[in-house]
Design a protein around this motif. Structure first.
Motif, short mmCIF file in Angstrom:
data_model
loop_
_atom_site.label_atom_id
_atom_site.label_comp_id
_atom_site.label_asym_id
_atom_site.label_seq_id
_atom_site.Cartn_x
_atom_site.Cartn_y
_atom_site.Cartn_z
N HIS A 107 0.85 -1.19 0.00
CA HIS A 107 0.00 0.00 0.00
C HIS A 107 0.88 1.23 0.00
O HIS A 107 1.92 1.25 0.66
CB HIS A 107 -0.88 0.04 1.26
N TRP A 108 0.46 2.26 -0.73
CA TRP A 108 1.20 3.52 -0.71
C TRP A 108 0.26 4.67 -1.03
O TRP A 108 -0.85 4.47 -1.50
CB TRP A 108 2.39 3.48 -1.67
N GLN A 109 0.72 5.84 -0.76
CA GLN A 109 -0.07 7.06 -0.91
C GLN A 109 0.76 8.06 -1.73
O GLN A 109 1.96 8.16 -1.54
CB GLN A 109 -0.36 7.63 0.48
N ASP A 110 0.10 8.77 -2.64
CA ASP A 110 0.75 9.88 -3.31
C ASP A 110 -0.24 11.05 -3.36
O ASP A 110 -1.30 10.97 -2.73
CB ASP A 110 1.29 9.49 -4.69
N ARG A 111 0.09 12.09 -4.11
CA ARG A 111 -0.79 13.26 -4.11
C ARG A 111 -2.15 12.98 -4.74
O ARG A 111 -3.10 13.72 -4.53
CB ARG A 111 -0.10 14.44 -4.78
N GLN A 112 -2.27 11.88 -5.53
CA GLN A 112 -3.55 11.50 -6.13
C GLN A 112 -4.44 10.73 -5.16
O GLN A 112 -5.64 10.69 -5.33
CB GLN A 112 -3.32 10.67 -7.38
N GLY A 113 -3.84 10.05 -4.17
CA GLY A 113 -4.61 9.27 -3.22
C GLY A 113 -3.94 7.95 -2.88
O GLY A 113 -2.73 7.80 -3.01
N ALA A 114 -4.77 6.98 -2.45
CA ALA A 114 -4.28 5.68 -1.99
C ALA A 114 -4.22 4.67 -3.14
O ALA A 114 -5.13 4.61 -3.97
CB ALA A 114 -5.17 5.15 -0.89
N LEU A 119 -5.90 -7.98 -6.07
CA LEU A 119 -6.68 -6.75 -6.04
C LEU A 119 -5.73 -5.60 -6.34
O LEU A 119 -4.72 -5.43 -5.66
CB LEU A 119 -7.33 -6.55 -4.67
N ALA A 120 -6.05 -4.85 -7.39
CA ALA A 120 -5.29 -3.65 -7.74
C ALA A 120 -6.19 -2.45 -7.46
O ALA A 120 -7.32 -2.39 -7.96
CB ALA A 120 -4.89 -3.69 -9.21
N SER A 121 -5.69 -1.51 -6.65
CA SER A 121 -6.50 -0.34 -6.27
C SER A 121 -5.77 0.94 -6.64
O SER A 121 -4.58 1.09 -6.37
CB SER A 121 -6.74 -0.32 -4.76
N ALA A 122 -6.51 1.83 -7.25
CA ALA A 122 -6.04 3.18 -7.58
C ALA A 122 -6.99 4.16 -6.89
O ALA A 122 -8.06 3.76 -6.42
CB ALA A 122 -6.05 3.37 -9.09
N PRO A 123 -6.64 5.43 -6.83
CA PRO A 123 -7.53 6.39 -6.19
C PRO A 123 -8.93 6.45 -6.82
O PRO A 123 -9.91 6.66 -6.12
CB PRO A 123 -6.81 7.73 -6.36
N SER A 124 -9.03 6.20 -8.11
CA SER A 124 -10.32 6.33 -8.78
C SER A 124 -11.12 5.03 -8.88
O SER A 124 -12.34 5.08 -8.98
CB SER A 124 -10.12 6.91 -10.18
N ASP A 147 9.79 1.09 -5.80
CA ASP A 147 10.45 1.03 -4.49
C ASP A 147 9.52 0.51 -3.39
O ASP A 147 9.31 1.16 -2.37
CB ASP A 147 11.01 2.40 -4.08
N PRO A 148 8.92 -0.68 -3.60
CA PRO A 148 8.05 -1.22 -2.55
C PRO A 148 8.86 -1.50 -1.28
O PRO A 148 10.09 -1.61 -1.33
CB PRO A 148 7.52 -2.51 -3.16
N PRO A 149 8.18 -1.65 -0.15
CA PRO A 149 8.87 -1.98 1.10
C PRO A 149 9.33 -3.45 1.06
O PRO A 149 8.63 -4.35 1.53
CB PRO A 149 7.82 -1.74 2.17
N VAL A 150 10.49 -3.67 0.48
CA VAL A 150 10.98 -5.03 0.21
C VAL A 150 11.07 -5.87 1.48
O VAL A 150 10.66 -7.03 1.50
CB VAL A 150 12.32 -4.99 -0.55
N ASP A 151 11.58 -5.30 2.56
CA ASP A 151 11.69 -6.08 3.81
C ASP A 151 10.31 -6.51 4.31
O ASP A 151 10.14 -7.64 4.77
CB ASP A 151 12.41 -5.27 4.89
N HIS A 152 9.33 -5.63 4.20
CA HIS A 152 7.96 -5.95 4.62
C HIS A 152 7.37 -7.04 3.71
O HIS A 152 6.74 -8.00 4.20
CB HIS A 152 7.09 -4.70 4.59
#
Length: 149
Positions: free
Chosen positions: A8-15, A30-35, A126-131
């Motif tokens: 999961h990540w957040q940018d200026r467009q949303g989650a 499941l692929a989720s975009a802000p829209s 750059d996903p959180p590889v360790d997680h």
């Protein structure tokens, strides 16, 4: 859906999110975009084990590395009354054009009869590889079994 591996990540467009999990009798991505969001079957437990192993094997050093899955589902009914096929690719790798940074990428497509239409694109740079590795290790401990390369 019971998530097994998720980013999961957040940018200026949303989650945004890419999640593979158990949904009733099967496995879903499941692929989720802000829209909007969409889900598509993720094969079988052995393919989820292969995904987990791919995340565990993600190299720490810059080198060519990519694994890709081809996914599909028969979608909603079209105006002509037939089912609309829905396809997607999901990839895990190191980007050779960007200092071999890790990524997760999802792109879906719709069969529109005489053409193919692009669907949702979700790319986690750059996903959180360790997680992700911790999630993969936990999945493999909970669902042991054969994994094909």
């Amino acid at each position: 859906m019971d998530p097994i591996i998720s980013c999961h990540w957040q940018d200026r467009q949303g989650a945004w999110a890419l999640t593979v999990g158990h949904n009733g009798d099967g496995w879903e991505l499941l692929a989720s975009a802000p829209s909007w969001s969409e889900s598509i079957p993720f094969a079988n437990p052995d393919e989820v084990r292969r995904l987990a192993q791919t995340l565990l094997d993600l190299p720490a050093e810059p080198e060519p590395y990519e694994f890709e899955w081809q996914l599909s589902r028969t979608g909603t009914t079209t105006a002509e009354g037939g089912p609309q096929p829905h396809f997607a690719t999901f990839a895990v790798g190191l980007d050779p054009t960007d200092d071999h940074r890790p990524y997760l990428a999802y792109q879906s497509y719709y069969d529109l009869g005489r053409a193919t239409g692009l669907g949702l694109e979700v790319i986690c740079e750059d996903p959180p590889v360790d997680h992700l590795r911790a999630q993969a290790h936990a999945f493999l401990a909970a669902f042991p079994g054969p994994t094909r390369r």
